[in-house]
Scaffold this active site. Structure first.
Site, PDB file in Angstrom:
ATOM      1  N   HIS A 164       0.882  -1.306   0.140  1.00  0.00           N
ATOM      2  CA  HIS A 164      -0.257   0.157   0.322  1.00  0.00           C
ATOM      3  C   HIS A 164       0.266   1.084  -0.191  1.00  0.00           C
ATOM      4  O   HIS A 164       1.973   0.945   0.423  1.00  0.00           O
ATOM      5  CB  HIS A 164      -0.891  -0.096   1.227  1.00  0.00           C
ATOM      6  N   HIS A 178       1.083   3.827   2.125  1.00  0.00           N
ATOM      7  CA  HIS A 178       1.784   4.508   3.328  1.00  0.00           C
ATOM      8  C   HIS A 178       3.479   4.764   2.983  1.00  0.00           C
ATOM      9  O   HIS A 178       4.110   3.682   2.436  1.00  0.00           O
ATOM     10  CB  HIS A 178       0.927   3.690   4.269  1.00  0.00           C
ATOM     11  N   ASP A 218       5.527   4.500   5.141  1.00  0.00           N
ATOM     12  CA  ASP A 218       6.808   3.292   5.931  1.00  0.00           C
ATOM     13  C   ASP A 218       6.802   2.603   5.083  1.00  0.00           C
ATOM     14  O   ASP A 218       7.576   1.782   5.138  1.00  0.00           O
ATOM     15  CB  ASP A 218       6.669   3.504   7.001  1.00  0.00           C
ATOM     16  N   HIS A 219       6.721   2.598   3.768  1.00  0.00           N
ATOM     17  CA  HIS A 219       6.675   1.193   3.218  1.00  0.00           C
ATOM     18  C   HIS A 219       6.343   2.044   1.489  1.00  0.00           C
ATOM     19  O   HIS A 219       7.168   0.758   0.875  1.00  0.00           O
ATOM     20  CB  HIS A 219       4.771   0.391   2.504  1.00  0.00           C
TER      21      HIS A 219
HETATM   22 ZN   LIG Z   1       2.832   0.871   7.635  1.00  0.00          ZN
HETATM   23 ZN   LIG Z   2      -0.030   1.436   6.253  1.00  0.00          ZN
END
Ligand SMILES: [Zn+2]
Ligand SMILES: [Zn+2]
Length: 314
Positions: free
Chosen positions: A63, A65, A67-68
């Site tokens: 996904h 976000h 942090d990814h």
């Molecule tokens: Zn995350």
């Molecule tokens: Zn997330």
């Protein structure tokens, strides 16, 4: 096959856990590495491993976000700078392609290889002779996918002595039998491949789930998997938060693995709020449901050999 965790933290990096990324090392199987998620500074983490960015064949994003995905543009640029010329395929939700293209364009980053983008929808997103990857939506606060990777059965080894005893001469006929083909000898005798090969060995199945609250699709993706990789951003003391923020507790992760009949559970995406003692407690709670569980740390590496998951270097 090896799995190495490059980042195991949730949301933001901490001193001990970088943001999400893990490498599936398929060096024996196909000479390449598949990356799942690419949080900020994933390329810095890679510097501490044996991973060569040019070996990256596919990147799967769960996904969008930060942090990814915040590590992607830098890693893509470095892959080119470090001599990566082979095409790369990136799988991810709608919007990923536009973000990467705009970022590379804005920073005038020119790549010496092509990127094929695959916008992920539910279903089989990749299949060849050796592997199949299926995606299903999970339940997070933005669209998020989990991936199920299945290795197809491996042909059984050729029993050379047996083939020779049947009168098969040395040479190409042995190769045909090994590859599953029946052959006819000069005297007209038909030798069937299955008579002189061991039975096929089943491949491995790994479910790599993104951020999610407990959901049915996580169980479907994990059905009878050898290894399930599941987040646990929270524990049972904060389970209300987990549901509100589209995340799981350690017990949710354990239940997904238990109900789906999975063999091994690797738990990642840990909140920085946890102290080592909390993690120890979380692990003990999960082990009551799924004995073969690890709560992973950055750089932990596991090997899958002869149906067994082993942590390396410990
Ligand atoms: Zn995350
Ligand atoms: Zn997330």
């Amino acid at each position: 096959m090896h799995i190495q965790f490059l980042g195991t933290g949730a949301g933001m990096p901490s001193k001990s856990r970088n943001t999400s990324s893990l490498a599936l090392k398929l060096l024996d199987e196909r000479g390449t590495i598949w990356l799942f998620d690419c949080g900020e500074a994933t390329q810095h983490q890679i510097l501490h491993t044996t991973i060569k960015p040019r070996k990256l064949e596919k990147i799967f994003i769960t996904h969008l976000h930060g942090d990814h995905i915040y590590g992607l543009p830098g890693l893509l640029g470095s892959r080119s700078f470090l001599g990566g010329e082979k095409p790369l395929t990136i799988y991810g939700p709608k919007g990923l392609k536009e973000w990467i293209q705009l970022t590379l364009q804005t920073s005038q980053t020119h790549l010496n290889y092509t990127i094929e983008f695959v916008e992920v929808e539910e279903g089989v997103i990749f299949e060849d002779e050796d592997f199949k990857v299926t995606a299903m939506p999970l339940q997070h606060v933005v669209p998020c996918f989990g991936y199920r990777l299945e290795q197809k059965p491996l042909p059984g080894a050729l029993q050379i002595e047996k083939a020779r005893a049947f009168g098969v001469p040395k040479g190409p006929l042995l190769g045909k039998l090994k590859n599953g083909m029946d052959v006819t000898l000069d005297d007209g005798t038909i030798i069937r491949s299955e008579e002189v090969t061991e039975s096929p060995k089943s491949g491995f199945t790994v479910a790599i789930l993104g951020d999610t609250r407990y959901c049915e699709n996580a169980i479907t993706l994990s059905h009878n998997a050898d290894i399930v990789i599941h987040e646990a951003t929270f524990d049972h003391t904060t389970e209300d938060l987990a549901a509100n923020y589209g995340h799981s507790t350690n017990i949710d992760a354990a239940n997904v693995a238990r109900i789906s009949g999975a063999q091994n559970l690797l738990i990642n995406h840990l909140s920085a709020r946890f102290f080592p003692q909390d993690i120890e407690n979380m692990l003990n709670e999960v082990k009551e449901l799924i004995p073969n569980t690890f709560i992973v740390k950055d750089f932990d590496e596991f090997s899958w050999q002869q149906g067994e998951l082993k942590i390396l270097g410990k």
